[in-house]
Motif scaffolding. Structure first.
Motif, PDB file in Angstrom:
ATOM      1  N   ARG A  11      19.905  13.290   1.711  1.00  0.00           N
ATOM      2  CA  ARG A  11      19.411  13.446   3.086  1.00  0.00           C
ATOM      3  C   ARG A  11      18.163  12.601   3.296  1.00  0.00           C
ATOM      4  NH1 ARG A  11      18.330  19.221   2.746  1.00  0.00           N
ATOM      5  NH2 ARG A  11      20.000  19.706   1.332  1.00  0.00           N
ATOM      6  N   ARG A  12      17.932  12.241   4.540  1.00  0.00           N
ATOM      7  CA  ARG A  12      16.716  11.506   4.892  1.00  0.00           C
ATOM      8  C   ARG A  12      15.532  12.458   4.743  1.00  0.00           C
ATOM      9  NH1 ARG A  12      15.071   8.854  10.629  1.00  0.00           N
ATOM     10  NH2 ARG A  12      13.266   7.752   9.826  1.00  0.00           N
ATOM     11  N   PRO A  13      14.459  12.011   4.062  1.00  0.00           N
ATOM     12  CA  PRO A  13      13.322  12.910   3.855  1.00  0.00           C
ATOM     13  C   PRO A  13      12.604  13.235   5.167  1.00  0.00           C
ATOM     14  CG  PRO A  13      12.860  10.731   2.950  1.00  0.00           C
ATOM     15  CD  PRO A  13      14.268  10.715   3.447  1.00  0.00           C
ATOM     16  N   SER A  14      12.092  14.439   5.245  1.00  0.00           N
ATOM     17  CA  SER A  14      11.358  14.849   6.443  1.00  0.00           C
ATOM     18  C   SER A  14       9.964  14.235   6.425  1.00  0.00           C
ATOM     19  CB  SER A  14      11.260  16.380   6.489  1.00  0.00           C
ATOM     20  OG  SER A  14      10.468  16.832   5.405  1.00  0.00           O
ATOM     21  N   PHE A  15       9.244  14.374   7.521  1.00  0.00           N
ATOM     22  CA  PHE A  15       7.897  13.800   7.616  1.00  0.00           C
ATOM     23  C   PHE A  15       6.967  14.355   6.534  1.00  0.00           C
ATOM     24  CE2 PHE A  15       3.537  13.856   9.264  1.00  0.00           C
ATOM     25  CZ  PHE A  15       3.328  12.494   9.365  1.00  0.00           C
ATOM     26  N   PRO A  16       6.924  15.688   6.316  1.00  0.00           N
ATOM     27  CA  PRO A  16       6.045  16.180   5.236  1.00  0.00           C
ATOM     28  C   PRO A  16       6.420  15.636   3.861  1.00  0.00           C
ATOM     29  CG  PRO A  16       6.691  17.989   6.666  1.00  0.00           C
ATOM     30  CD  PRO A  16       7.480  16.800   7.088  1.00  0.00           C
ATOM     31  N   GLN A  17       7.720  15.449   3.613  1.00  0.00           N
ATOM     32  CA  GLN A  17       8.142  14.897   2.331  1.00  0.00           C
ATOM     33  C   GLN A  17       7.714  13.439   2.200  1.00  0.00           C
ATOM     34  OE1 GLN A  17      12.315  15.725   2.713  1.00  0.00           O
ATOM     35  NE2 GLN A  17      12.211  17.566   1.421  1.00  0.00           N
ATOM     36  N   ARG A  18       7.850  12.671   3.290  1.00  0.00           N
ATOM     37  CA  ARG A  18       7.415  11.270   3.248  1.00  0.00           C
ATOM     38  C   ARG A  18       5.908  11.172   3.081  1.00  0.00           C
ATOM     39  NH1 ARG A  18       9.923   8.697   8.413  1.00  0.00           N
ATOM     40  NH2 ARG A  18       9.762  10.845   9.094  1.00  0.00           N
ATOM     41  N   LEU A  19       5.162  12.047   3.776  1.00  0.00           N
ATOM     42  CA  LEU A  19       3.705  12.045   3.659  1.00  0.00           C
ATOM     43  C   LEU A  19       3.279  12.407   2.240  1.00  0.00           C
ATOM     44  CD1 LEU A  19       0.980  11.767   5.099  1.00  0.00           C
ATOM     45  CD2 LEU A  19       1.121  14.193   5.644  1.00  0.00           C
ATOM     46  N   SER A  20       3.938  13.395   1.676  1.00  0.00           N
ATOM     47  CA  SER A  20       3.639  13.799   0.303  1.00  0.00           C
ATOM     48  C   SER A  20       3.920  12.651  -0.668  1.00  0.00           C
ATOM     49  CB  SER A  20       4.463  15.024  -0.070  1.00  0.00           C
ATOM     50  OG  SER A  20       4.234  15.382  -1.407  1.00  0.00           O
ATOM     51  N   ALA A  21       5.019  11.953  -0.467  1.00  0.00           N
ATOM     52  CA  ALA A  21       5.354  10.820  -1.333  1.00  0.00           C
ATOM     53  C   ALA A  21       4.327   9.709  -1.195  1.00  0.00           C
ATOM     54  CB  ALA A  21       6.747  10.301  -0.994  1.00  0.00           C
ATOM     55  N   LEU A  22       3.855   9.481   0.016  1.00  0.00           N
ATOM     56  CA  LEU A  22       2.845   8.447   0.251  1.00  0.00           C
ATOM     57  C   LEU A  22       1.531   8.806  -0.425  1.00  0.00           C
ATOM     58  CD1 LEU A  22       2.027   5.831   1.791  1.00  0.00           C
ATOM     59  CD2 LEU A  22       1.244   7.341   3.620  1.00  0.00           C
ATOM     60  N   LEU A  23       1.130  10.071  -0.308  1.00  0.00           N
ATOM     61  CA  LEU A  23      -0.138  10.502  -0.898  1.00  0.00           C
ATOM     62  C   LEU A  23      -0.072  10.568  -2.420  1.00  0.00           C
ATOM     63  CD1 LEU A  23      -1.194  13.287   1.622  1.00  0.00           C
ATOM     64  CD2 LEU A  23      -2.067  10.951   1.457  1.00  0.00           C
ATOM     65  N   ASN A  24       1.125  10.691  -2.971  1.00  0.00           N
ATOM     66  CA  ASN A  24       1.273  10.766  -4.423  1.00  0.00           C
ATOM     67  C   ASN A  24       1.479   9.405  -5.077  1.00  0.00           C
ATOM     68  OD1 ASN A  24       0.937  13.527  -4.680  1.00  0.00           O
ATOM     69  ND2 ASN A  24       3.071  13.930  -4.199  1.00  0.00           N
ATOM     70  N   LYS A  25       1.363   8.329  -4.315  1.00  0.00           N
ATOM     71  CA  LYS A  25       1.500   6.991  -4.886  1.00  0.00           C
ATOM     72  C   LYS A  25       0.311   6.715  -5.796  1.00  0.00           C
ATOM     73  CE  LYS A  25       4.771   4.743  -2.312  1.00  0.00           C
ATOM     74  NZ  LYS A  25       6.003   4.582  -2.923  1.00  0.00           N
ATOM     75  N   GLU A  26       0.574   6.021  -6.880  1.00  0.00           N
ATOM     76  CA  GLU A  26      -0.498   5.625  -7.781  1.00  0.00           C
ATOM     77  C   GLU A  26      -0.977   4.240  -7.387  1.00  0.00           C
ATOM     78  OE1 GLU A  26       0.158   6.022 -11.940  1.00  0.00           O
ATOM     79  OE2 GLU A  26       1.256   7.894 -11.693  1.00  0.00           O
ATOM     80  N   VAL A  27      -2.299   4.093  -7.322  1.00  0.00           N
ATOM     81  CA  VAL A  27      -2.903   2.819  -6.962  1.00  0.00           C
ATOM     82  C   VAL A  27      -3.652   2.309  -8.182  1.00  0.00           C
ATOM     83  CG1 VAL A  27      -4.532   1.673  -5.436  1.00  0.00           C
ATOM     84  CG2 VAL A  27      -3.149   3.557  -4.573  1.00  0.00           C
ATOM     85  N   GLU A  28      -3.375   1.075  -8.550  1.00  0.00           N
ATOM     86  CA  GLU A  28      -4.065   0.467  -9.679  1.00  0.00           C
ATOM     87  C   GLU A  28      -5.059  -0.547  -9.152  1.00  0.00           C
ATOM     88  OE1 GLU A  28      -1.465  -1.110 -12.642  1.00  0.00           O
ATOM     89  OE2 GLU A  28      -0.204   0.660 -12.633  1.00  0.00           O
ATOM     90  N   ILE A  29      -6.327  -0.377  -9.525  1.00  0.00           N
ATOM     91  CA  ILE A  29      -7.382  -1.294  -9.116  1.00  0.00           C
ATOM     92  C   ILE A  29      -7.933  -1.953 -10.374  1.00  0.00           C
ATOM     93  CG2 ILE A  29      -9.625  -1.502  -7.996  1.00  0.00           C
ATOM     94  CD1 ILE A  29      -8.926   1.018  -6.413  1.00  0.00           C
ATOM     95  N   PRO A  30      -7.859  -3.272 -10.456  1.00  0.00           N
ATOM     96  CA  PRO A  30      -8.398  -3.946 -11.633  1.00  0.00           C
ATOM     97  C   PRO A  30      -9.904  -3.709 -11.745  1.00  0.00           C
ATOM     98  CG  PRO A  30      -7.042  -5.437 -10.339  1.00  0.00           C
ATOM     99  CD  PRO A  30      -7.217  -4.192  -9.533  1.00  0.00           C
ATOM    100  N   LEU A  31     -10.359  -3.387 -12.931  1.00  0.00           N
ATOM    101  CA  LEU A  31     -11.753  -3.044 -13.159  1.00  0.00           C
ATOM    102  C   LEU A  31     -12.680  -4.221 -12.869  1.00  0.00           C
ATOM    103  CD1 LEU A  31     -13.606  -0.802 -14.054  1.00  0.00           C
ATOM    104  CD2 LEU A  31     -13.323  -1.552 -16.401  1.00  0.00           C
ATOM    105  N   LEU A  32     -12.302  -5.420 -13.248  1.00  0.00           N
ATOM    106  CA  LEU A  32     -13.145  -6.588 -13.031  1.00  0.00           C
ATOM    107  C   LEU A  32     -13.345  -6.846 -11.543  1.00  0.00           C
ATOM    108  CD1 LEU A  32     -14.690  -8.952 -14.245  1.00  0.00           C
ATOM    109  CD2 LEU A  32     -12.562 -10.251 -14.230  1.00  0.00           C
ATOM    110  N   SER A  33     -12.282  -6.792 -10.765  1.00  0.00           N
ATOM    111  CA  SER A  33     -12.384  -7.026  -9.319  1.00  0.00           C
ATOM    112  C   SER A  33     -13.247  -5.969  -8.650  1.00  0.00           C
ATOM    113  CB  SER A  33     -10.999  -7.028  -8.675  1.00  0.00           C
ATOM    114  OG  SER A  33     -10.212  -8.030  -9.238  1.00  0.00           O
ATOM    115  N   ALA A  34     -13.040  -4.712  -9.028  1.00  0.00           N
ATOM    116  CA  ALA A  34     -13.836  -3.629  -8.442  1.00  0.00           C
ATOM    117  C   ALA A  34     -15.301  -3.790  -8.815  1.00  0.00           C
ATOM    118  CB  ALA A  34     -13.312  -2.282  -8.914  1.00  0.00           C
ATOM    119  N   GLY A  35     -15.586  -4.187 -10.037  1.00  0.00           N
ATOM    120  CA  GLY A  35     -16.971  -4.389 -10.471  1.00  0.00           C
ATOM    121  C   GLY A  35     -17.652  -5.508  -9.700  1.00  0.00           C
TER     122      GLY A  35
END
Length: 105
Positions: A30-54
């Motif tokens: 089934r197509r995911p509902s809005f809360p399911q899509r929002l939950s999936a978006l918020l649970n994404k992992e973001v990788e930030i390179p340490l050198l760039s952030a520094g």
């Protein structure tokens, strides 16, 4: 009659097989509902390179510190300017004299 016999034989052979993940498969089908899509978006992992952030943080702080240090050198004309009080207000002397000169004419 051949189909019925085959169906009975198939049912008999598959009697011990249980499909336990039916609910999970249906959720994925089934197509995911809005809360399911929002939950999936918020649970994404973001990788930030340490050198760039520094580097970004270092630039941010150096830019902020540079603005906090007062410049000893003032723009041309500001060193000679003088504040005066007139009528309970404070004015730059040269601007006050210019405005008072216009009012006299």
């Amino acid at each position: 009659m051949g189909k019925e016999r085959l169906k009975k034989q198939l049912d008999k052979e598959l009697q011990s097989v249980k499909f336990s993940l039916q609910e999970e498969v249906m959720k994925k089908a089934r197509r995911p509902s809005f809360p399911q899509r929002l939950s999936a978006l918020l649970n994404k992992e973001v990788e930030i390179p340490l050198l760039s952030a520094g580097i970004v943080v270092a630039l941010f702080f150096s830019w902020g510190i540079k603005d906090m240090i007062p410049d000893e050198k003032q723009p041309d004309g500001y060193a000679e300017r003088e504040l005066i009080e007139a009528g309970g207000n404070t004015y730059w002397k040269d601007l006050y004299e210019k405005a008072a000169g216009k009012n006299e004419n």
